[in-house]
Design a protein around this motif. Structure first.
Motif, PDB file in Angstrom:
ATOM      1  N   GLY A 172      77.546  69.918   2.185  1.00 11.53           N
ATOM      2  CA  GLY A 172      77.260  68.422   2.498  1.00 11.53           C
ATOM      3  C   GLY A 172      75.792  68.316   2.829  1.00 11.53           C
ATOM      4  N   GLY A 173      75.072  67.515   1.842  1.00 16.09           N
ATOM      5  CA  GLY A 173      73.614  67.152   2.310  1.00 16.09           C
ATOM      6  C   GLY A 173      72.887  67.838   1.219  1.00 16.09           C
ATOM      7  N   LEU A 174      72.968  69.050   0.830  1.00 17.51           N
ATOM      8  CA  LEU A 174      72.055  69.569  -0.150  1.00 17.51           C
ATOM      9  C   LEU A 174      72.795  69.713  -1.606  1.00 17.51           C
ATOM     10  N   VAL A 175      74.194  69.651  -1.525  1.00 14.69           N
ATOM     11  CA  VAL A 175      74.727  69.630  -2.999  1.00 14.69           C
ATOM     12  C   VAL A 175      75.634  68.167  -3.161  1.00 14.69           C
ATOM     13  N   TYR A 176      76.532  67.949  -2.027  1.00 17.70           N
ATOM     14  CA  TYR A 176      77.061  66.845  -2.196  1.00 17.70           C
ATOM     15  C   TYR A 176      76.566  65.817  -1.174  1.00 17.70           C
ATOM     16  N   GLU A 177      76.339  64.624  -1.673  1.00 15.44           N
ATOM     17  CA  GLU A 177      75.453  63.561  -0.921  1.00 15.44           C
ATOM     18  C   GLU A 177      76.170  62.477  -0.382  1.00 15.44           C
ATOM     19  N   TYR A 178      75.507  61.768   0.353  1.00 18.54           N
ATOM     20  CA  TYR A 178      76.239  60.717   1.299  1.00 18.54           C
ATOM     21  C   TYR A 178      75.670  59.526   0.618  1.00 18.54           C
ATOM     22  N   LEU A 179      76.306  58.346   1.196  1.00 20.79           N
ATOM     23  CA  LEU A 179      75.968  56.988   0.693  1.00 20.79           C
ATOM     24  C   LEU A 179      74.480  56.559   1.299  1.00 20.79           C
ATOM     25  N   PHE A 180      74.501  56.992   2.440  1.00 21.25           N
ATOM     26  CA  PHE A 180      73.473  56.851   3.511  1.00 21.25           C
ATOM     27  C   PHE A 180      72.934  58.103   4.085  1.00 21.25           C
ATOM     28  N   HIS A 181      71.694  57.928   4.340  1.00 17.48           N
ATOM     29  CA  HIS A 181      71.241  58.967   5.769  1.00 17.48           C
ATOM     30  C   HIS A 181      71.047  58.121   6.818  1.00 17.48           C
ATOM     31  N   TYR A 182      71.266  58.997   7.924  1.00 22.02           N
ATOM     32  CA  TYR A 182      70.908  58.274   9.025  1.00 22.02           C
ATOM     33  C   TYR A 182      70.125  58.947  10.036  1.00 22.02           C
ATOM     34  N   SER A 227      69.627  72.513  10.393  1.00 21.92           N
ATOM     35  CA  SER A 227      70.519  73.512   9.340  1.00 21.92           C
ATOM     36  C   SER A 227      71.869  73.306   9.608  1.00 21.92           C
ATOM     37  N   TRP A 228      72.428  72.697  10.823  1.00 26.59           N
ATOM     38  CA  TRP A 228      73.926  72.879  11.011  1.00 26.59           C
ATOM     39  C   TRP A 228      74.697  72.183  10.238  1.00 26.59           C
ATOM     40  N   ALA A 229      75.902  72.606   9.837  1.00 28.90           N
ATOM     41  CA  ALA A 229      77.007  72.037   8.717  1.00 28.90           C
ATOM     42  C   ALA A 229      77.162  70.562   9.330  1.00 28.90           C
ATOM     43  N   GLY A 230      76.991  69.914   8.197  1.00 27.40           N
ATOM     44  CA  GLY A 230      77.688  68.318   8.462  1.00 27.40           C
ATOM     45  C   GLY A 230      76.546  67.507   9.109  1.00 27.40           C
ATOM     46  N   LYS A 231      75.145  68.236   9.461  1.00 26.82           N
ATOM     47  CA  LYS A 231      74.073  67.152  10.012  1.00 26.82           C
ATOM     48  C   LYS A 231      72.822  67.073   9.171  1.00 26.82           C
ATOM     49  N   MET A 232      72.974  67.593   7.850  1.00 25.73           N
ATOM     50  CA  MET A 232      71.675  67.776   6.980  1.00 25.73           C
ATOM     51  C   MET A 232      71.222  66.151   6.727  1.00 25.73           C
ATOM     52  N   GLN A 233      72.092  65.172   6.751  1.00 25.52           N
ATOM     53  CA  GLN A 233      71.940  63.895   6.597  1.00 25.52           C
ATOM     54  C   GLN A 233      71.060  63.016   7.425  1.00 25.52           C
ATOM     55  N   PHE A 234      70.481  63.826   8.671  1.00 28.00           N
ATOM     56  CA  PHE A 234      69.807  63.578   9.609  1.00 28.00           C
ATOM     57  C   PHE A 234      68.276  63.623   9.484  1.00 28.00           C
ATOM     58  N   GLY A 235      68.193  64.172   8.151  1.00 29.38           N
ATOM     59  CA  GLY A 235      66.806  64.569   7.756  1.00 29.38           C
ATOM     60  C   GLY A 235      66.298  65.815   7.585  1.00 29.38           C
ATOM     61  N   PHE A 236      67.272  66.628   7.172  1.00 32.74           N
ATOM     62  CA  PHE A 236      66.888  67.997   6.681  1.00 32.74           C
ATOM     63  C   PHE A 236      66.125  67.873   5.333  1.00 32.74           C
ATOM     64  N   VAL A 237      66.766  67.302   4.431  1.00 28.00           N
ATOM     65  CA  VAL A 237      66.030  67.089   3.348  1.00 28.00           C
ATOM     66  C   VAL A 237      64.610  66.506   3.132  1.00 28.00           C
ATOM     67  N   GLU A 238      64.599  65.535   3.999  1.00 32.77           N
ATOM     68  CA  GLU A 238      63.372  64.835   4.471  1.00 32.77           C
ATOM     69  C   GLU A 238      62.532  65.809   4.982  1.00 32.77           C
ATOM     70  N   MET A 239      62.725  66.701   5.825  1.00 33.58           N
ATOM     71  CA  MET A 239      61.863  67.734   6.270  1.00 33.58           C
ATOM     72  C   MET A 239      61.409  68.526   5.183  1.00 33.58           C
ATOM     73  N   LEU A 240      62.293  69.089   4.204  1.00 35.04           N
ATOM     74  CA  LEU A 240      61.851  69.961   3.340  1.00 35.04           C
ATOM     75  C   LEU A 240      60.880  69.245   2.407  1.00 35.04           C
ATOM     76  N   ILE A 241      60.724  68.080   2.091  1.00 35.84           N
ATOM     77  CA  ILE A 241      60.065  67.350   1.218  1.00 35.84           C
ATOM     78  C   ILE A 241      58.467  67.165   1.753  1.00 35.84           C
ATOM     79  N   GLU A 242      58.570  67.013   3.210  1.00 37.47           N
ATOM     80  CA  GLU A 242      57.372  67.351   3.813  1.00 37.47           C
ATOM     81  C   GLU A 242      56.486  68.629   4.040  1.00 37.47           C
ATOM     82  N   LEU A 243      57.413  69.657   4.093  1.00 39.92           N
ATOM     83  CA  LEU A 243      56.723  70.856   4.315  1.00 39.92           C
ATOM     84  C   LEU A 243      55.749  71.140   3.432  1.00 39.92           C
ATOM     85  N   GLU A 244      54.735  72.099   4.051  1.00 40.38           N
ATOM     86  CA  GLU A 244      53.572  72.523   3.227  1.00 40.38           C
ATOM     87  C   GLU A 244      53.341  73.799   3.175  1.00 40.38           C
ATOM     88  N   SER A 245      53.135  74.287   2.044  1.00 39.49           N
ATOM     89  CA  SER A 245      52.937  75.772   1.823  1.00 39.49           C
ATOM     90  C   SER A 245      51.711  76.182   2.585  1.00 39.49           C
TER      91      SER A 245
END
Lengths: 288, 329, 558
Positions: free
Chosen positions: C56-66, C538-556
């Motif tokens: 949930g979050g990386l593969v299956y997505e939600y209608l909204f993130h919170y 990265s805990w299960a079921g909590k990625m819609q709180f902004g994990f993907v958003e964090m990955l987008i903002e990361l810099e090498s």
């Protein structure tokens, strides 16, 4: 047993008290035992109390330093040692006792059904990994105390003793004096107790030492897996705590290393006694 | 010979039967409910838990009478079906174990054999060399007195963190994908080394001490003295002493297996190394009957086979055994 | 001898490995741990309690993130969702979203996700008690029609918690499979896809065709390697060596060494971590003196959580306020006047006063207080064995109770037995936090600490205190049926807080943290207090709180 009588009867003891390994082992063992007995009297704190600031290295105030949370390591170690001795004593005694009985009986009745059955039981216990059985049994008890832990370990650790004692008995029972007793229709218990066991006394004593150390090590493994006593303190629990609270990574070596080192030294001292006694009882080794 | 072998096999079969029965029984009578455990930390929607709980319980057959569960257990055992893991749902227990056991074998087999060989050699050396013995014996004692996990933790600290020579966890680098290439194998060995070293060294102490004592016994025995008086070379006497000393060490191998497996279990946990150790612990904590049973079954079979092999080997290297076993001496 | 072993090793390795040579570029890979506790086996979005974290979050997505820090909903698969009438909720879906097998995501998928729970027993089947129909008005529009009183608050939770399924795949499955499939090749709409698994890891690979690339930007790491790390001391060692980029473990000592090893935490100083859930002490209100509200209140005054926070957690957590509420979504309903008037804080004198006034005094002279009838009292506080931070905490609490003359002892049964006892009611006091996690509505919290599902043989949905108060249950239910904008909702929330504080069936202690430590060898620009660009969880079921958003903002880091 009166001492004077003992001296006369056992010249071995003379060799024992003059054997360097035995003396060294005994001194170390006794010092650690003394630490376990008298240490808690010198402890200024409760072992679970926040005695001072955390992260303190050994000092005048905290002899073995403090834990991350500020508990006094010395207090924890000496109280833990007590339990560890208790575990070794109780578990070792049970394991030796059960192993002896089964081994003697099987050896005495070798070749008969009793022997087959006893050895079968022994083999089953040998095959089921002790630790695995312990894990399951431990999870059974709603609360585990140090005593129940040692009983469980004792009841699972006797197998090799039984096997070893059986073969010792086998070789002994065919010797002349046993045959003599048998001819004179002495009862089995008497033969086992007087002829066989008495002649195996030294052997049994060494078996006991090994069971003692084995029980302590098994207890420590259990404690590390979080299956140790759920109440009280022991050396293994102090070590497990230190590992879980990152003592090593955070540089609190006094918390992580001292209990483990003490445990290792304790066991080494017992091995020294054992080897020394081996030399005493087997004069061939003495020449080394 | 045949009679002896037949008897042995029969006894092993009975042992197997009882061991497996105990294996079935114990986890099942453990307190707690595995299904509840599975769902316990699930923050579900209102009332959702009851619905699925009933469903899952039925699907595992846990609502059946115990005797039926026992019978089914044997039936499926012969079909090679150990059930479905609850903890690693929905993976069959067989698959879980199959994929993990390779790591145990790679760790256990080399460490047992190499430490046995090295321990015997070193012990024999220590037994005949009084000077070396003085320093080596305490060292062996130190090794064998160390609890596996404690030794592992110390090794990690010195060779993993202080001197960052070795990785401290997992079976291979995060950036690696298993492949039969030099890179991967080297990386794998790099990760494998510290857990192996721990198991190797702690076991080594025990073997060395055993051999040292045996050599001293044998060297002092009458036949050695007799050979000496006949003018046999010291080398030859040692060779015979070693040969005789090895016998009990072979038996020791069988007896100590359970202990070694326990050591491997705690070592694997320290290193986050995959294998049955961690799976077994998790299975017990989560009361996953099927997985616990499966792990034990494999351990039992492993130990039985090892014991059996040792028995056979022993039969060849020491014919006396055949007779002493049945007390015909 | 050596060569011999190499041969054997080689043979065994062949059995172990596939034949393809491959390794991930370290600077394209994010290595993290903390949410995976065993070999990955389950990618089934219908079994969220067992799924590999990221399903949930990386593969299956939600209608909204919170976004819990701002209490905002971020349209995700939806672009808009609103109550068009009090009983009709309409969702406008994003256009151009594709499943990773190439099929288009449509309103039918959303409808199916709900419909499948209507005919099958799934964890969210209960929504059909208050939803009347779900229909696709157009390929990008879904209309939800509700019954008389929609559960507005629950709905707020569902729209960012329900993983949307591809109808074209799941509709072909048999109903038995819904709960039993491992779904090893999950097809979702999300930014990552399952790449490979190992006994001790799960590897995800970036989905370069992800719809969000054009909307939010592309997540930087090409690969995510989620390692199984068995214990926090190993995790700390790996952080020290820079082998782990992000760790979600509770690690003792982090405040002490974070600067030495350059670890990033959300806050630079105390409390270092964000709060994630409330840890409460549940008092079994069906037993002895604990039936008495005054007694329970006295216990609340007797506990000194500061000591726990300072000693056990080294200030990595914060002391809870008397209501147990925290976070933007909940705090907007926090009533400070109620908390002050009816709340508590560490005050042993006050605790003693209450006990004396209510007749809990030492009658038999054994040094411990007895109950009103003069019977001896003894309490056992339980937490699972091995949960070291909690174990230390209840030792402190037991000491606190002993200091005011109440005989309480800490005790550590194994996890299974602990669960049994809190569920069958054979415990006195216990700490628990299993479902008090951050959410967008305090309903989820109240519905857990004071659920009315306490009549069965086992209590499994919270309220382990078994506190039975129909008025409170009704209040919580009514709160559920109100919208945030409704008149009177604030009063309703205040009343609930007041009731809980007067009755005190459970005592909020501290807020367990969102443990997160990161290193900067490979990736920088981590989400922190000063750079709140995501939620490092990265805990299960909590990625819609902004994990993907964090990955987008990361810099090498290179």
């Amino acid at each position: 047993m009166a001492k004077s009588e003992f001296w006369k009867k056992h010249e071995n003891l003379y060799f024992a008290v003059t054997n360097g390994k035995v003396i060294f082992g005994l001194i170390v063992f006794m010092s650690i035992l003394a630490l376990a007995i008298f240490g808690p009297m010198f402890a200024k704190y409760d072992y679970d109390e926040f005695a001072g600031p955390g992260y303190m290295p050994p000092s005048k105030e905290f002899w073995f330093g403090t834990t991350l949370m500020g508990k006094d390591v010395f207090t924890r170690v000496v109280f833990g040692l007590r339990s560890t001795f208790l575990v070794g004593f109780v578990g070792g005694t049970i394991a030796t006792f059960v192993g002896l009985i089964i081994g003697f009986l099987a050896g005495y009745y070798s070749g008969k059904l009793a022997d087959e059955t006893l050895m079968m039981i022994t083999n089953i216990f040998l095959v089921i990994p002790t630790l695995a059985l312990l894990i399951i049994l431990s999870a059974y008890l709603p609360y585990r105390g140090i005593l129940s832990q040692s009983v469980i370990i004792g009841l699972t650790a006797w197998t090799w003793t039984a096997r070893a004692v059986r073969s010792q008995t086998l070789s002994l029972k065919n010797q002349e004096f046993v045959n003599l007793s048998r001819i004179s229709a002495a009862p089995v218990t008497k033969i086992i107790a007087e002829d066989i066991a008495a002649n195996m006394f030294s052997y049994v004593f060494m078996v006991y030492i090994i069971q003692f150390t084995g029980t302590i090590l098994a207890a420590v493994s259990l404690e590390f897996l979080g299956l140790g006593p759920t109440q009280g303190i022991s050396l293994g629990l102090v070590m497990q705590n230190a590992v879980n609270w990152n003592a090593i990574q955070l540089g609190l070596w006094w918390w992580a290393i001292i209990p483990g080192l003490l445990l290792t030294i304790l066991i080494v001292s017992l091995y020294f006694i054992n080897t020394g006694l081996d030399e005493v009882f087997n004069p061939r080794l003495r020449e080394m | 010979m045949k009679k002896y072998l037949g008897k042995k096999i029969f006894i092993y079969l009975i042992t197997f039967f009882f061991a497996v029965t105990i294996d079935w029984a114990i986890p099942r009578f453990m307190p707690g409910d595995p299904i509840q455990m599975l769902l316990s930390r699930f923050q579900g929607m209102e009332g959702g838990r009851e619905i699925i709980q009933a469903q899952i319980t039925a699907s595992f057959g846990l609502d059946r009478p115990l005797l039926e569960q026992y019978f089914n257990f044997w039936v499926s055992l012969f079909k090679g079906d150990l059930g479905t893991s609850i903890y690693a749902f929905p993976k069959p227990v067989m698959d879980v174990i199959n994929q993990a056991i390779i790591f145990d074998i790679l760790l256990l087999v080399p460490s047992i054999l190499l430490s046995w060989i090295a321990g015997n050699k070193l012990g024999a050396f220590s037994g005949v060399n009084k000077k070396a013995d003085k320093y080596m014996m305490p060292f062996f004692y130190f090794l064998t007195s160390s609890p596996y996990f404690w030794f592992a933790v110390v090794v990690v600290f010195f060779f993993g963190v202080q001197l960052p020579w070795f990785p401290i966890s997992n079976a291979y680098s995060a950036t690696m994908r298993p492949a039969f290439t030099i890179d991967f194998i080297l990386d794998f060995l790099h990760h494998w080394f510290l857990p192996f070293l721990t198991l190797f060294l702690v076991q080594l102490g025990g073997w060395a001490i055993g051999m040292r004592n045996m050599i001293i016994y044998e060297m002092g025995s009458n036949y050695s003295k007799y050979m000496e008086s006949l003018g046999a070379s010291e080398k030859l006497i040692r060779k015979y002493a070693f040969r005789n000393g090895v016998l009990p060490q072979v038996t020791g191998l069988a007896i100590r297996l359970g202990n070694i497996i326990a050591g491997a279990l705690t070592t694997q946990i320290v290193f986050s190394y995959p294998g049955l150790g961690f799976i077994l612990l998790k299975a017990i904590q989560n009361q996953d009957y099927f997985l616990v049973q499966g792990c034990f079954l494999f351990i039992i079979i492993f130990v039985l086979l090892a014991n059996f092999t040792v028995d056979i080997i022993y039969m060849f290297i020491d014919p006396r055994v055949r007779f002493s076993y049945s007390g015909e001496v | 001898m050596k060569i011999h072993w190499k041969v054997l090793l080689g043979v065994l390795l062949v059995l172990l490995v596939s034949t393809m040579a491959f390794s991930y570029e370290r600077n394209e890979t994010l290595v993290y741990g903390g949410g995976l506790w065993g070999a990955p086996t389950n990618w089934n979005p219908l079994t969220p309690w067992g799924e590999v974290t990221g399903t949930g979050g990386l593969v299956y997505e939600y209608l909204f993130h919170y976004y819990p820090l701002t209490d905002e909903y971020q349209p995700w698969l939806a672009v808009k969702g609103e109550w068009v009438t009090p009983k009709v909720y309409e969702v406008e879906l994003r256009k151009g979203v594709k499943w990773t097998d190439g099929k288009s995501f449509t309103a039918e998928d959303v409808v199916f996700t709900f419909e499948v729970a209507k005919n099958n027993a799934l964890h969210y089947s209960n929504v059909w008690e208050w939803i009347v129909s779900v229909e696709a008005v157009s390929p990008t529009k879904v209309k939800f029609v509700f019954g008389d009183e929609p559960h507005y608050q629950e709905w707020k939770n569902i729209i960012y918690d329900l993983r949307i399924l591809p109808k074209h795949i799941w509709a072909n499955m048999s109903p038995e499979e819904y709960l039993s499939t491992a779904n090893a090749n999950p097809v979702g709409t999300g930014p990552y896809m399952a790449d490979s698994t190992g006994q001790d890891r799960m590897v995800w690979v970036r989905n370069d065709n992800w719809w969000g690339n054009d909307v939010f930007g592309q997540p930087k790491p090409k690969y995510l390697v989620n390692l199984v790390v068995n214990s926090n001391n190993v995790a700390l060692g790996m952080l020290m060596k820079g082998e782990l980029d992000l760790s979600n473990y509770f690690i003792p000592g982090v405040p002490k060494i974070k600067d030495t090893f350059g670890l990033t935490t959300w806050y630079k100083g105390k409390p270092y971590m964000l709060s994630e859930n409330s840890a409460l002490l549940f008092l079994n209100t069906t037993k002895g003196a604990m039936k008495d509200a005054a007694f329970r209140k006295a216990l609340a005054f007797a506990i000194n959580p500061e000591i726990i926070v300072e000693r056990v957690f080294e200030n990595q957590v914060e002391v809870a306020n008397p209501t147990g509420l925290f976070g933007e979504g909940w705090m907007k309903y926090y009533d400070e006047t109620v908390a002050e008037a009816y709340g508590f804080s560490y005050d042993p004198t006050k605790a003693i006063e209450i006990l004396d006034e209510n007749g809990f005094v030492d009658v038999n002279g054994d040094g411990w207080r007895d109950d009103k009838n003069g019977n001896a009292m003894k309490f056992e506080i339980i937490v699972p064995n091995g949960w070291t931070d909690w174990m230390e905490s209840i030792k402190v609490i037991a000491n606190n109770f002993q200091a005011i003359g109440i005989n309480a002892v800490p005790s550590f049964p194994d996890y299974g037995i602990y669960m049994n006892r809190i569920q069958d009611g054979s415990f006195d006091m216990c700490i628990n936090n299993f479902a008090s996690s951050r959410s967008s509505t305090p309903f989820t919290y109240w519905n857990w600490v004071a659920t009315d599902e306490i009549d069965g043989k086992l209590v499994t949905d919270g309220n382990y205190s078994r506190y039975d108060d129909d008025e409170l249950f009704t209040l919580i239910d009514e709160f559920n049926r109100m919208q945030d904008t409704d008149k009177g909702i604030m009063e309703k929330a205040s009343e609930i807080q007041k009731k809980l504080l007067t009755a005190m069936p459970s005592i909020p202690l501290w807020y367990n943290g969102l443990w997160a430590q990161s290193t900067s060898n490979v990736w920088t620009n981590w989400a922190t207090e000063d750079n709140p660009t995501g939620y490092p969880c990265s805990w299960a079921g909590k990625m819609q709180f902004g994990f993907v958003e964090m990955l987008i903002e990361l810099e090498s880091a290179q």
